[in-house]
Every structure is written in C-alpha cells, then in structure tokens.
Design a protein around this motif. Structure first.
Motif, PDB file in Angstrom:
ATOM      1  N   HIS A 214       0.824  -1.209   0.000  1.00  0.00           N
ATOM      2  CA  HIS A 214       0.000   0.000   0.000  1.00  0.00           C
ATOM      3  C   HIS A 214       0.861   1.263   0.000  1.00  0.00           C
ATOM      4  N   GLU A 215       2.089   1.161   0.499  1.00  0.00           N
ATOM      5  CA  GLU A 215       3.025   2.286   0.433  1.00  0.00           C
ATOM      6  C   GLU A 215       3.474   2.518  -1.017  1.00  0.00           C
ATOM      7  N   VAL A 216       3.738   1.426  -1.731  1.00  0.00           N
ATOM      8  CA  VAL A 216       4.174   1.532  -3.126  1.00  0.00           C
ATOM      9  C   VAL A 216       3.020   1.957  -4.030  1.00  0.00           C
ATOM     10  N   PHE A 217       1.815   1.483  -3.737  1.00  0.00           N
ATOM     11  CA  PHE A 217       0.639   1.796  -4.544  1.00  0.00           C
ATOM     12  C   PHE A 217      -0.420   2.486  -3.669  1.00  0.00           C
ATOM     13  N   PRO A 218      -0.179   3.734  -3.283  1.00  0.00           N
ATOM     14  CA  PRO A 218      -1.098   4.416  -2.360  1.00  0.00           C
ATOM     15  C   PRO A 218      -2.504   4.635  -2.927  1.00  0.00           C
ATOM     16  N   ASP A 219      -2.640   4.638  -4.253  1.00  0.00           N
ATOM     17  CA  ASP A 219      -3.953   4.851  -4.873  1.00  0.00           C
ATOM     18  C   ASP A 219      -4.715   3.545  -5.087  1.00  0.00           C
ATOM     19  N   GLY A 220      -4.191   2.458  -4.594  1.00  0.00           N
ATOM     20  CA  GLY A 220      -4.847   1.164  -4.742  1.00  0.00           C
ATOM     21  C   GLY A 220      -3.953   0.174  -5.460  1.00  0.00           C
ATOM     22  N   LEU A 221      -4.078  -1.078  -5.075  1.00  0.00           N
ATOM     23  CA  LEU A 221      -3.249  -2.115  -5.680  1.00  0.00           C
ATOM     24  C   LEU A 221      -3.636  -2.320  -7.136  1.00  0.00           C
ATOM     25  N   PRO A 222      -2.656  -2.591  -7.993  1.00  0.00           N
ATOM     26  CA  PRO A 222      -2.952  -2.816  -9.418  1.00  0.00           C
ATOM     27  C   PRO A 222      -3.846  -4.040  -9.620  1.00  0.00           C
ATOM     28  N   ASP A 223      -4.681  -3.963 -10.635  1.00  0.00           N
ATOM     29  CA  ASP A 223      -5.514  -5.115 -10.997  1.00  0.00           C
ATOM     30  C   ASP A 223      -4.610  -6.290 -11.328  1.00  0.00           C
ATOM     31  N   GLY A 224      -4.979  -7.449 -10.873  1.00  0.00           N
ATOM     32  CA  GLY A 224      -4.233  -8.650 -11.212  1.00  0.00           C
ATOM     33  C   GLY A 224      -3.014  -8.909 -10.341  1.00  0.00           C
ATOM     34  N   LEU A 225      -2.681  -8.012  -9.420  1.00  0.00           N
ATOM     35  CA  LEU A 225      -1.541  -8.238  -8.540  1.00  0.00           C
ATOM     36  C   LEU A 225      -1.866  -9.383  -7.586  1.00  0.00           C
ATOM     37  N   THR A 226      -0.994 -10.378  -7.575  1.00  0.00           N
ATOM     38  CA  THR A 226      -1.151 -11.458  -6.600  1.00  0.00           C
ATOM     39  C   THR A 226      -0.019 -11.365  -5.591  1.00  0.00           C
ATOM     40  N   ARG A 227      -0.304 -11.825  -4.392  1.00  0.00           N
ATOM     41  CA  ARG A 227       0.656 -11.736  -3.300  1.00  0.00           C
ATOM     42  C   ARG A 227       0.970 -13.120  -2.781  1.00  0.00           C
ATOM     43  N   HIS A 228       2.255 -13.342  -2.545  1.00  0.00           N
ATOM     44  CA  HIS A 228       2.704 -14.605  -1.971  1.00  0.00           C
ATOM     45  C   HIS A 228       3.656 -14.290  -0.830  1.00  0.00           C
ATOM     46  N   LEU A 229       3.308 -14.731   0.360  1.00  0.00           N
ATOM     47  CA  LEU A 229       4.163 -14.589   1.528  1.00  0.00           C
ATOM     48  C   LEU A 229       4.658 -15.985   1.854  1.00  0.00           C
ATOM     49  N   VAL A 230       5.976 -16.185   1.736  1.00  0.00           N
ATOM     50  CA  VAL A 230       6.553 -17.521   1.817  1.00  0.00           C
ATOM     51  C   VAL A 230       7.641 -17.551   2.879  1.00  0.00           C
ATOM     52  N   GLU A 231       7.663 -18.597   3.669  1.00  0.00           N
ATOM     53  CA  GLU A 231       8.727 -18.773   4.657  1.00  0.00           C
ATOM     54  C   GLU A 231       9.921 -19.442   3.982  1.00  0.00           C
ATOM     55  N   GLY A 232      11.123 -18.943   4.257  1.00  0.00           N
ATOM     56  CA  GLY A 232      12.309 -19.578   3.715  1.00  0.00           C
ATOM     57  C   GLY A 232      13.434 -18.616   3.433  1.00  0.00           C
ATOM     58  N   ASP A 233      14.388 -19.083   2.648  1.00  0.00           N
ATOM     59  CA  ASP A 233      15.520 -18.279   2.222  1.00  0.00           C
ATOM     60  C   ASP A 233      15.098 -17.465   0.999  1.00  0.00           C
ATOM     61  N   PRO A 234      15.304 -16.150   1.026  1.00  0.00           N
ATOM     62  CA  PRO A 234      14.808 -15.307  -0.076  1.00  0.00           C
ATOM     63  C   PRO A 234      15.272 -15.738  -1.468  1.00  0.00           C
ATOM     64  N   SER A 235      16.552 -16.030  -1.634  1.00  0.00           N
ATOM     65  CA  SER A 235      17.011 -16.381  -2.978  1.00  0.00           C
ATOM     66  C   SER A 235      16.422 -17.710  -3.431  1.00  0.00           C
ATOM     67  N   GLU A 236      16.320 -18.678  -2.545  1.00  0.00           N
ATOM     68  CA  GLU A 236      15.748 -19.975  -2.924  1.00  0.00           C
ATOM     69  C   GLU A 236      14.278 -19.847  -3.284  1.00  0.00           C
ATOM     70  N   VAL A 237      13.534 -19.068  -2.505  1.00  0.00           N
ATOM     71  CA  VAL A 237      12.106 -18.876  -2.776  1.00  0.00           C
ATOM     72  C   VAL A 237      11.916 -18.181  -4.124  1.00  0.00           C
ATOM     73  N   LEU A 238      12.691 -17.130  -4.380  1.00  0.00           N
ATOM     74  CA  LEU A 238      12.543 -16.405  -5.645  1.00  0.00           C
ATOM     75  C   LEU A 238      12.978 -17.240  -6.836  1.00  0.00           C
ATOM     76  N   ILE A 239      14.009 -18.035  -6.688  1.00  0.00           N
ATOM     77  CA  ILE A 239      14.442 -18.914  -7.779  1.00  0.00           C
ATOM     78  C   ILE A 239      13.343 -19.932  -8.101  1.00  0.00           C
ATOM     79  N   ARG A 240      12.722 -20.496  -7.079  1.00  0.00           N
ATOM     80  CA  ARG A 240      11.597 -21.421  -7.316  1.00  0.00           C
ATOM     81  C   ARG A 240      10.437 -20.683  -7.984  1.00  0.00           C
ATOM     82  N   ALA A 241      10.154 -19.463  -7.523  1.00  0.00           N
ATOM     83  CA  ALA A 241       9.038 -18.694  -8.086  1.00  0.00           C
ATOM     84  C   ALA A 241       9.293 -18.315  -9.540  1.00  0.00           C
ATOM     85  N   SER A 242      10.557 -18.278  -9.946  1.00  0.00           N
ATOM     86  CA  SER A 242      10.883 -17.895 -11.326  1.00  0.00           C
ATOM     87  C   SER A 242      10.513 -18.968 -12.342  1.00  0.00           C
ATOM     88  N   GLU A 243      10.269 -20.174 -11.883  1.00  0.00           N
ATOM     89  CA  GLU A 243       9.921 -21.260 -12.811  1.00  0.00           C
ATOM     90  C   GLU A 243       8.593 -20.948 -13.494  1.00  0.00           C
TER      91      GLU A 243
END
Length: 149
Positions: free
Chosen positions: A74-103
């Motif tokens: 909400h700080e980045v998009f104060p006028d409202g979240l963009p349409d189609g934005l999905t959110r994923h909150l994942v426990e783990g190591d940041p680089s490993e999680v992002l590498i998996r998400a890149s698939e």
C-alpha cells in the motif's frame, strides 16, 4: 522475442527502497505487455536458524511479516493495488524462494540492495544468486533507477 499475453512477472519485495522500485518497475512492465505481477515476500523465524536469536513464536513472526508486506504494497501503490496483482508470503531463504518462483515466469524482478546483513554479503546477495540461478531472465533494479523517486 515478444512477451506473450498473460505474462507472469515475479517481483521480490523485502521492504527496501530498491524492492519498492522493483515493484513499481514490474507493474509498469506488466501493464505494457498485458501481464500480471506476482509480488513475493519472504519471511522466516530468526530462531529457526539456530542460536542467532531468542526463541520467538513463528505465528507471531508470520503475523508481523503479513502486516509488513501489506503495508509495503500500500506504500508503493497508495492509490490502490494494481488489478491482477497477486501476493505470496513464503517462509524460507529469499534467494531460494525467488528462484523457485521464477519457474514458468517471463521475468523475475529484484532490487539491487535489500535488507541483508554482512553475513549475506559474504555469501552473495539475493539479486546475484537469482541472476545466476533463476529459470527466467532477471531484471535487477536500483532505487536510483526508479522514476517515481
């Protein structure tokens, strides 16, 4: 190569100014190619890595991470979240999680400098590991590259 309709753009969000710039960049790009942004934030319990911190309730950590993630979006998009934005909150190591998400993604977008401390700097930054191991092209954004700044 032209991006396909419905392109999936994954962006790492860690609360740093450069990750906020990366999120804005990913949103602009996704709108330009008719894609969708997946914002990924990674959390962990400090005591899960050993004796590095006091024993903390993982449910409390998850709640804190969830609140911080929502506040950042909400700080980045104060006028409202963009349409189609999905959110994923994942426990783990940041680089490993992002590498998996890149698939299967068209692109992974990360900030140049996150909240990592000295230990992470010795091991290599998240953006560097993602650039080396992601399953798709990686765009690394510096805060200075953000025209919204």
């Amino acid at each position: 190569m032209q991006p396909s309709e419905g392109s999936r753009i994954v962006v790492g969000v860690d609360g740093s100014p450069s990750s906020h710039a990366a999120l804005r960049w990913a949103d602009r790009y996704a709108r330009g190619v008719g894609g969708a942004v997946e914002a990924v934030s990674v959390w962990d319990t400090p005591s899960s890595r050993g004796w590095s911190g006091p024993a903390i309730d993982p449910d409390f950590d998850l709640g804190q991470a969830r609140e911080l993630f929502e506040r950042e979006l909400h700080e980045v998009f104060p006028d409202g979240l963009p349409d189609g934005l999905t959110r994923h909150l994942v426990e783990g190591d940041p680089s490993e999680v992002l590498i998996r998400a890149s698939e299967g993604a068209e692109m992974l977008v990360v900030g140049r400098r996150g909240r990592g401390g000295f230990a992470r700097a010795v091991l290599g930054s998240v953006s560097q590991r993602c650039a080396q191991h992601a399953a798709c092209p990686v765009v690394v954004i510096r805060q200075q590259d953000d025209p919204a700044r």
